[in-house]
Scaffold this motif. Structure first.
Motif, PDB file in Angstrom:
ATOM      1  N   HIS A  31       0.818  -1.210   0.000  1.00  0.00           N
ATOM      2  CA  HIS A  31       0.000   0.000   0.000  1.00  0.00           C
ATOM      3  C   HIS A  31       0.854   1.263   0.000  1.00  0.00           C
ATOM      4  O   HIS A  31       0.427   2.301  -0.528  1.00  0.00           O
ATOM      5  CB  HIS A  31      -0.955  -0.027   1.188  1.00  0.00           C
ATOM      6  CG  HIS A  31      -1.999  -1.088   1.071  1.00  0.00           C
ATOM      7  ND1 HIS A  31      -2.952  -1.089   0.076  1.00  0.00           N
ATOM      8  CD2 HIS A  31      -2.219  -2.216   1.802  1.00  0.00           C
ATOM      9  CE1 HIS A  31      -3.717  -2.149   0.206  1.00  0.00           C
ATOM     10  NE2 HIS A  31      -3.298  -2.858   1.238  1.00  0.00           N
ATOM     11  N   ALA A  32       2.060   1.186   0.558  1.00  0.00           N
ATOM     12  CA  ALA A  32       2.959   2.343   0.521  1.00  0.00           C
ATOM     13  C   ALA A  32       3.350   2.659  -0.915  1.00  0.00           C
ATOM     14  O   ALA A  32       3.373   3.835  -1.325  1.00  0.00           O
ATOM     15  CB  ALA A  32       4.203   2.067   1.370  1.00  0.00           C
ATOM     16  N   LEU A  33       3.666   1.637  -1.700  1.00  0.00           N
ATOM     17  CA  LEU A  33       4.012   1.875  -3.099  1.00  0.00           C
ATOM     18  C   LEU A  33       2.798   2.374  -3.874  1.00  0.00           C
ATOM     19  O   LEU A  33       2.908   3.307  -4.692  1.00  0.00           O
ATOM     20  CB  LEU A  33       4.563   0.601  -3.747  1.00  0.00           C
ATOM     21  CG  LEU A  33       4.854   0.713  -5.257  1.00  0.00           C
ATOM     22  CD1 LEU A  33       5.848   1.836  -5.549  1.00  0.00           C
ATOM     23  CD2 LEU A  33       5.363  -0.610  -5.808  1.00  0.00           C
ATOM     24  N   ALA A  34       1.639   1.780  -3.628  1.00  0.00           N
ATOM     25  CA  ALA A  34       0.429   2.243  -4.311  1.00  0.00           C
ATOM     26  C   ALA A  34       0.168   3.715  -4.010  1.00  0.00           C
ATOM     27  O   ALA A  34      -0.154   4.506  -4.911  1.00  0.00           O
ATOM     28  CB  ALA A  34      -0.766   1.387  -3.901  1.00  0.00           C
ATOM     29  N   ASP A  35       0.337   4.097  -2.756  1.00  0.00           N
ATOM     30  CA  ASP A  35       0.137   5.497  -2.361  1.00  0.00           C
ATOM     31  C   ASP A  35       1.163   6.396  -3.046  1.00  0.00           C
ATOM     32  O   ASP A  35       0.834   7.492  -3.529  1.00  0.00           O
ATOM     33  CB  ASP A  35       0.239   5.624  -0.837  1.00  0.00           C
ATOM     34  CG  ASP A  35      -0.016   7.037  -0.357  1.00  0.00           C
ATOM     35  OD1 ASP A  35      -1.130   7.546  -0.579  1.00  0.00           O
ATOM     36  OD2 ASP A  35       0.900   7.652   0.223  1.00  0.00           O
ATOM     37  N   LEU A  45       0.378   5.929 -15.895  1.00  0.00           N
ATOM     38  CA  LEU A  45      -0.308   5.060 -14.933  1.00  0.00           C
ATOM     39  C   LEU A  45      -1.814   5.022 -15.203  1.00  0.00           C
ATOM     40  O   LEU A  45      -2.471   6.068 -15.272  1.00  0.00           O
ATOM     41  CB  LEU A  45      -0.053   5.557 -13.509  1.00  0.00           C
ATOM     42  CG  LEU A  45      -0.678   4.735 -12.379  1.00  0.00           C
ATOM     43  CD1 LEU A  45      -0.098   3.329 -12.350  1.00  0.00           C
ATOM     44  CD2 LEU A  45      -0.469   5.433 -11.030  1.00  0.00           C
ATOM     45  N   CYS A  46      -2.373   3.804 -15.344  1.00  0.00           N
ATOM     46  CA  CYS A  46      -3.812   3.631 -15.576  1.00  0.00           C
ATOM     47  C   CYS A  46      -4.550   3.109 -14.352  1.00  0.00           C
ATOM     48  O   CYS A  46      -5.645   3.570 -14.034  1.00  0.00           O
ATOM     49  CB  CYS A  46      -4.038   2.677 -16.749  1.00  0.00           C
ATOM     50  SG  CYS A  46      -3.462   3.286 -18.332  1.00  0.00           S
ATOM     51  N   ASP A  47      -3.968   2.126 -13.680  1.00  0.00           N
ATOM     52  CA  ASP A  47      -4.677   1.523 -12.549  1.00  0.00           C
ATOM     53  C   ASP A  47      -3.692   0.772 -11.670  1.00  0.00           C
ATOM     54  O   ASP A  47      -2.604   0.388 -12.116  1.00  0.00           O
ATOM     55  CB  ASP A  47      -5.746   0.550 -13.065  1.00  0.00           C
ATOM     56  CG  ASP A  47      -6.799   0.201 -12.016  1.00  0.00           C
ATOM     57  OD1 ASP A  47      -6.800   0.849 -10.937  1.00  0.00           O
ATOM     58  OD2 ASP A  47      -7.615  -0.700 -12.266  1.00  0.00           O
ATOM     59  N   LEU A  48      -4.091   0.569 -10.403  1.00  0.00           N
ATOM     60  CA  LEU A  48      -3.301  -0.172  -9.426  1.00  0.00           C
ATOM     61  C   LEU A  48      -4.190  -1.209  -8.759  1.00  0.00           C
ATOM     62  O   LEU A  48      -5.332  -0.901  -8.377  1.00  0.00           O
ATOM     63  CB  LEU A  48      -2.732   0.778  -8.359  1.00  0.00           C
ATOM     64  CG  LEU A  48      -1.772   1.852  -8.863  1.00  0.00           C
ATOM     65  CD1 LEU A  48      -1.529   2.898  -7.775  1.00  0.00           C
ATOM     66  CD2 LEU A  48      -0.458   1.230  -9.302  1.00  0.00           C
ATOM     67  N   VAL A  49      -3.663  -2.421  -8.617  1.00  0.00           N
ATOM     68  CA  VAL A  49      -4.433  -3.499  -7.985  1.00  0.00           C
ATOM     69  C   VAL A  49      -3.584  -4.124  -6.884  1.00  0.00           C
ATOM     70  O   VAL A  49      -2.716  -4.965  -7.143  1.00  0.00           O
ATOM     71  CB  VAL A  49      -4.855  -4.568  -9.009  1.00  0.00           C
ATOM     72  CG1 VAL A  49      -5.671  -5.659  -8.318  1.00  0.00           C
ATOM     73  CG2 VAL A  49      -5.644  -3.950 -10.151  1.00  0.00           C
ATOM     74  N   PRO A  50      -3.785  -3.694  -5.623  1.00  0.00           N
ATOM     75  CA  PRO A  50      -3.012  -4.270  -4.509  1.00  0.00           C
ATOM     76  C   PRO A  50      -3.474  -5.676  -4.181  1.00  0.00           C
ATOM     77  O   PRO A  50      -4.671  -5.990  -4.229  1.00  0.00           O
ATOM     78  CB  PRO A  50      -3.305  -3.311  -3.343  1.00  0.00           C
ATOM     79  CG  PRO A  50      -4.003  -2.128  -3.931  1.00  0.00           C
ATOM     80  CD  PRO A  50      -4.672  -2.611  -5.174  1.00  0.00           C
ATOM     81  N   ALA A  51      -2.532  -6.535  -3.811  1.00  0.00           N
ATOM     82  CA  ALA A  51      -2.818  -7.857  -3.264  1.00  0.00           C
ATOM     83  C   ALA A  51      -2.068  -7.969  -1.936  1.00  0.00           C
ATOM     84  O   ALA A  51      -1.526  -6.983  -1.429  1.00  0.00           O
ATOM     85  CB  ALA A  51      -2.414  -8.957  -4.241  1.00  0.00           C
ATOM     86  N   TYR A  52      -2.024  -9.173  -1.351  1.00  0.00           N
ATOM     87  CA  TYR A  52      -1.355  -9.331  -0.065  1.00  0.00           C
ATOM     88  C   TYR A  52       0.116  -8.942  -0.140  1.00  0.00           C
ATOM     89  O   TYR A  52       0.628  -8.226   0.720  1.00  0.00           O
ATOM     90  CB  TYR A  52      -1.458 -10.777   0.414  1.00  0.00           C
ATOM     91  CG  TYR A  52      -2.717 -11.083   1.187  1.00  0.00           C
ATOM     92  CD1 TYR A  52      -3.026 -10.405   2.368  1.00  0.00           C
ATOM     93  CD2 TYR A  52      -3.600 -12.060   0.754  1.00  0.00           C
ATOM     94  CE1 TYR A  52      -4.174 -10.690   3.074  1.00  0.00           C
ATOM     95  CE2 TYR A  52      -4.752 -12.357   1.460  1.00  0.00           C
ATOM     96  CZ  TYR A  52      -5.037 -11.674   2.623  1.00  0.00           C
ATOM     97  OH  TYR A  52      -6.171 -11.946   3.334  1.00  0.00           O
ATOM     98  N   ALA A  53       0.820  -9.434  -1.137  1.00  0.00           N
ATOM     99  CA  ALA A  53       2.272  -9.247  -1.194  1.00  0.00           C
ATOM    100  C   ALA A  53       2.735  -8.791  -2.570  1.00  0.00           C
ATOM    101  O   ALA A  53       3.906  -8.938  -2.909  1.00  0.00           O
ATOM    102  CB  ALA A  53       2.987 -10.535  -0.810  1.00  0.00           C
ATOM    103  N   SER A  54       1.833  -8.228  -3.357  1.00  0.00           N
ATOM    104  CA  SER A  54       2.201  -7.759  -4.689  1.00  0.00           C
ATOM    105  C   SER A  54       1.287  -6.620  -5.104  1.00  0.00           C
ATOM    106  O   SER A  54       0.212  -6.417  -4.525  1.00  0.00           O
ATOM    107  CB  SER A  54       2.129  -8.897  -5.710  1.00  0.00           C
ATOM    108  OG  SER A  54       0.799  -9.363  -5.833  1.00  0.00           O
ATOM    109  N   LEU A  55       1.734  -5.892  -6.113  1.00  0.00           N
ATOM    110  CA  LEU A  55       0.952  -4.768  -6.640  1.00  0.00           C
ATOM    111  C   LEU A  55       0.928  -4.863  -8.159  1.00  0.00           C
ATOM    112  O   LEU A  55       1.981  -4.861  -8.801  1.00  0.00           O
ATOM    113  CB  LEU A  55       1.562  -3.435  -6.211  1.00  0.00           C
ATOM    114  CG  LEU A  55       0.862  -2.174  -6.735  1.00  0.00           C
ATOM    115  CD1 LEU A  55      -0.533  -2.036  -6.107  1.00  0.00           C
ATOM    116  CD2 LEU A  55       1.692  -0.922  -6.440  1.00  0.00           C
ATOM    117  N   GLY A  56      -0.284  -4.960  -8.724  1.00  0.00           N
ATOM    118  CA  GLY A  56      -0.441  -4.911 -10.173  1.00  0.00           C
ATOM    119  C   GLY A  56      -0.447  -3.462 -10.621  1.00  0.00           C
ATOM    120  O   GLY A  56      -1.192  -2.638 -10.074  1.00  0.00           O
TER     121      GLY A  56
END
Length: 232
Positions: A31-35, A45-56
């Motif tokens: 979430h820090a990277l997504a932020d 950048l078009c979209d971000l999809v956070p998961a438990y241990a990865s970021l799309g």
């Protein structure tokens, strides 16, 4: 950003991996990277999809400088400060989710309490005690995977999943808890149900909770469930 890898996820997406474990510290880095990416908002950048241990990370290839999305993303990771990598998350949204526990609302509560060696009231109290973190949205639109379950409440999934779990069901699956946003098959242990609509495509923000938000469960009775618009 240390201990990460970037790999292709498709023609227009990359996956940033932080590890392969389910834990709060790793999820916070996601979430820090997504932020960080949202705040800097690169044109590609078009979209971000956070998961438990990865970021799309989804991108517009035509707007990536030099045409190399992986390199552009790597530069943004390298530009994160230590404080940005492990921030004290600033006032995340807190959602109080009313839940009617047990009976027809939570068909597995009594069996789960027996399996855990707890009274039903104690199981409910311990399930309501934490403030959970929304680690990710997945499985179905609006389904929040919540971190923070008391480890003593971990329960294996059902050996045979139900063909239909009622919308709003609050459940435990392994070391996680979550909420089924709509009627669907499912194998998690059903403790109760919320009258709130977790996902509505007609809303401006269809999902009631977002990755990084906080959730607290509040026990209610059947009368309150009905008053809040729930259908038993």
């Amino acid at each position: 950003m240390s201990h990460t890898s970037i790999e292709p996820l498709g023609d227009d997406a990359l996956l940033v991996r932080f590890g392969d474990t389910i834990d709060a510290a790793t999820n916070q880095r996601v979430h820090a990277l997504a932020d960080h990416l949202r705040r800097h908002a690169p044109a590609w950048l078009c979209d971000l999809v956070p998961a438990y241990a990865s970021l799309g990370v989804f991108f517009d290839a035509e707007r990536v400088p030099g045409g190399d999305a992986r390199q552009a993303l790597a530069r943004m990771l390298a530009g994160m400060t230590e404080q940005e990598e492990s921030p004290a998350l600033a006032a995340p949204a807190l959602h109080e989710i009313p839940v009617c526990y047990g009976g027809d609302f939570g068909q597995d509560l009594a069996a789960a309490a027996r399996e855990l060696g707890l009274a039903e009231a104690e199981l409910i109290a311990r399930h309501c005690a934490p403030v959970y973190s929304v680690a990710m949205i997945g499985f179905a639109p609006g389904f929040p995977y919540l971190l923070g379950l008391d480890p003593a409440l971990a329960l294996p999934r059902l050996a045979t999943p139900r063909a239909k779990v009622p919308a709003g069901s609050v459940a435990i699956g392994g070391a996680q808890t979550g909420i089924y946003p709509r009627a669907s098959p499912g194998g998690w242990r059903l403790l109760g149900r919320t009258p709130l609509r977790l996902f509505d495509a007609r809303r401006a923000a269809p999902s009631l909770v977002q990755p990084g938000d906080r959730v607290r469960f509040v026990p209610i009775d059947a009368q309150a469930f009905s008053a809040l618009g729930g259908a038993a």
